[in-house]
Motif scaffolding. Structure first.
Motif, PDB file in Angstrom:
ATOM      1  N   GLY A 207       0.946   6.936   6.756  1.00  0.00           N
ATOM      2  CA  GLY A 207       1.535   5.703   7.496  1.00  0.00           C
ATOM      3  C   GLY A 207       1.707   5.807   8.726  1.00  0.00           C
ATOM      4  O   GLY A 207       2.237   5.042   9.227  1.00  0.00           O
ATOM      5  N   GLY A 208       1.307   6.895   9.276  1.00  0.00           N
ATOM      6  CA  GLY A 208       1.501   7.041  10.889  1.00  0.00           C
ATOM      7  C   GLY A 208       2.228   8.029  11.024  1.00  0.00           C
ATOM      8  O   GLY A 208       2.595   8.523  12.463  1.00  0.00           O
TER       9      GLY A 208
ATOM     10  N   ILE B 165      -6.048  11.087  17.915  1.00  0.00           N
ATOM     11  CA  ILE B 165      -6.971  10.780  17.072  1.00  0.00           C
ATOM     12  C   ILE B 165      -6.215  11.071  15.699  1.00  0.00           C
ATOM     13  O   ILE B 165      -5.971  12.221  15.217  1.00  0.00           O
ATOM     14  CB  ILE B 165      -8.080  11.645  17.155  1.00  0.00           C
ATOM     15  CG1 ILE B 165      -8.899  11.447  18.307  1.00  0.00           C
ATOM     16  CG2 ILE B 165      -9.073  11.603  16.007  1.00  0.00           C
ATOM     17  CD1 ILE B 165      -9.943  12.326  18.755  1.00  0.00           C
ATOM     18  N   CYS B 166      -6.269  10.054  14.801  1.00  0.00           N
ATOM     19  CA  CYS B 166      -5.680  10.063  13.542  1.00  0.00           C
ATOM     20  C   CYS B 166      -6.623   9.980  12.510  1.00  0.00           C
ATOM     21  O   CYS B 166      -7.436   9.209  12.448  1.00  0.00           O
ATOM     22  CB  CYS B 166      -4.636   8.885  13.303  1.00  0.00           C
ATOM     23  SG  CYS B 166      -3.344   8.677  14.514  1.00  0.00           S
ATOM     24  N   ILE B 167      -6.687  10.909  11.720  1.00  0.00           N
ATOM     25  CA  ILE B 167      -7.505  11.184  10.458  1.00  0.00           C
ATOM     26  C   ILE B 167      -6.993  10.764   9.239  1.00  0.00           C
ATOM     27  O   ILE B 167      -6.069  11.276   8.768  1.00  0.00           O
ATOM     28  CB  ILE B 167      -8.327  12.297  10.294  1.00  0.00           C
ATOM     29  CG1 ILE B 167      -8.867  13.125  11.639  1.00  0.00           C
ATOM     30  CG2 ILE B 167      -9.119  12.764   9.295  1.00  0.00           C
ATOM     31  CD1 ILE B 167      -9.371  14.433  11.584  1.00  0.00           C
TER      32      ILE B 167
ATOM     33  N   ILE C 158       0.706  -1.239   0.170  1.00  0.00           N
ATOM     34  CA  ILE C 158      -0.072   0.175  -0.146  1.00  0.00           C
ATOM     35  C   ILE C 158       0.831   1.220   0.069  1.00  0.00           C
ATOM     36  O   ILE C 158       0.298   2.367   0.271  1.00  0.00           O
ATOM     37  CB  ILE C 158      -1.059  -0.073   1.208  1.00  0.00           C
ATOM     38  CG1 ILE C 158      -0.317  -0.099   2.523  1.00  0.00           C
ATOM     39  CG2 ILE C 158      -1.939  -0.974   0.975  1.00  0.00           C
ATOM     40  CD1 ILE C 158      -1.153   0.113   3.818  1.00  0.00           C
ATOM     41  N   ASN C 159       2.034   1.223  -0.105  1.00  0.00           N
ATOM     42  CA  ASN C 159       3.074   2.322  -0.172  1.00  0.00           C
ATOM     43  C   ASN C 159       2.863   3.221   0.763  1.00  0.00           C
ATOM     44  O   ASN C 159       2.321   4.683   0.535  1.00  0.00           O
ATOM     45  CB  ASN C 159       2.803   3.008  -1.717  1.00  0.00           C
ATOM     46  CG  ASN C 159       3.929   3.615  -2.245  1.00  0.00           C
ATOM     47  OD1 ASN C 159       5.011   3.548  -1.838  1.00  0.00           O
ATOM     48  ND2 ASN C 159       3.780   4.879  -2.889  1.00  0.00           N
ATOM     49  N   LEU C 160       2.994   2.935   1.954  1.00  0.00           N
ATOM     50  CA  LEU C 160       2.880   3.892   3.163  1.00  0.00           C
ATOM     51  C   LEU C 160       4.034   5.060   3.232  1.00  0.00           C
ATOM     52  O   LEU C 160       3.692   6.104   3.649  1.00  0.00           O
ATOM     53  CB  LEU C 160       3.164   3.211   4.548  1.00  0.00           C
ATOM     54  CG  LEU C 160       1.852   2.199   4.615  1.00  0.00           C
ATOM     55  CD1 LEU C 160       2.409   0.960   5.647  1.00  0.00           C
ATOM     56  CD2 LEU C 160       0.566   2.536   5.157  1.00  0.00           C
TER      57      LEU C 160
END
Length: 206
Positions: free
Chosen positions: A74-75, A95-97, A34-36
């Motif tokens: 990717g974080g 919270i990650c959107i 998925i190419n993070l």
């Protein structure tokens, strides 16, 4: 340079380093599908991505309850912040959107495997219900003027924005001032001599 040396200035514990290594291993495993991150940057994962994200952790106000990272991908920086906060401030909610469903699945996998206090919302930033975060962050997401529009939706009054920006940040600031008023502090990047961290407060429309 060893992984531990990259984050020496943060005095990272053995437990936190173990979580970061779990995260790094998962990213390398998922990245081909998925190419993070760009494959060419995997060899510098700890400096170019993890250390780059970690540098904003200490710029945030203490004793936060809610931190919103927009467009986490990717974080970065959201999951790195969540891992660093887990030991020093475990009540802090990150919270990650991330609207990309595959990347959101990856983020949830890392959260489960590391046990950090983070939530992933897989919707478009402008469609997410206002979060009311004390800190809003983003890395390589959009021009500053656009970021401030997103932040205005999700930031608690009196909150702080932390944005990692490249060498064109001065032009972005000038453009943003056409629509916004804010207090600005600029910090040199620890990983790129041409980059900065923008710390923005007292955000309001012009």
């Amino acid at each position: 340079m060893k992984d531990e040396e990259v984050l020496a200035d943060l005095d990272v514990s053995r437990e936190t380093m173990a979580r970061l290594k779990t995260y790094a291993a998962l990213l390398k495993k998922w990245n081909p599908a998925i190419n993070l991150v760009a494959p060419s940057t995997l060899s510098q994962l700890w400096t170019r991505h993890i250390q780059d994200s970690a540098q904003i952790f200490r710029l945030a106000p203490p004793k936060l309850h809610r931190w919103c990272d927009m467009g986490t991908g990717g974080g970065f920086p959201g999951l790195v912040v969540a891992i660093l906060a887990q030991e020093s401030d475990p009540l802090r909610e990150i919270i990650c959107i991330e609207s990309d469903l595959r990347k959101a699945t990856f983020l949830r996998t890392v959260v489960r495997e590391t046990g950090v206090n983070a939530t992933t919302i897989s919707e478009r930033i402008e469609e997410v219900k206002p979060i009311g975060a004390e800190v809003v962050s983003a890395r390589a997401l959009a021009p500053l003027s656009t970021l401030l529009g997103y932040a205005d939706r999700h930031l608690k009054p009196g909150g702080t924005c932390l944005f990692l920006k490249g060498e064109n940040y001065r032009a972005e600031v000038e453009e943003a001032l056409e629509k916004w008023r804010f207090e600005l502090d600029t910090y040199p990047s620890k990983t790129n001599p041409n980059a900065v961290v923008l710390k923005i407060g007292d955000l309001r429309r012009a």
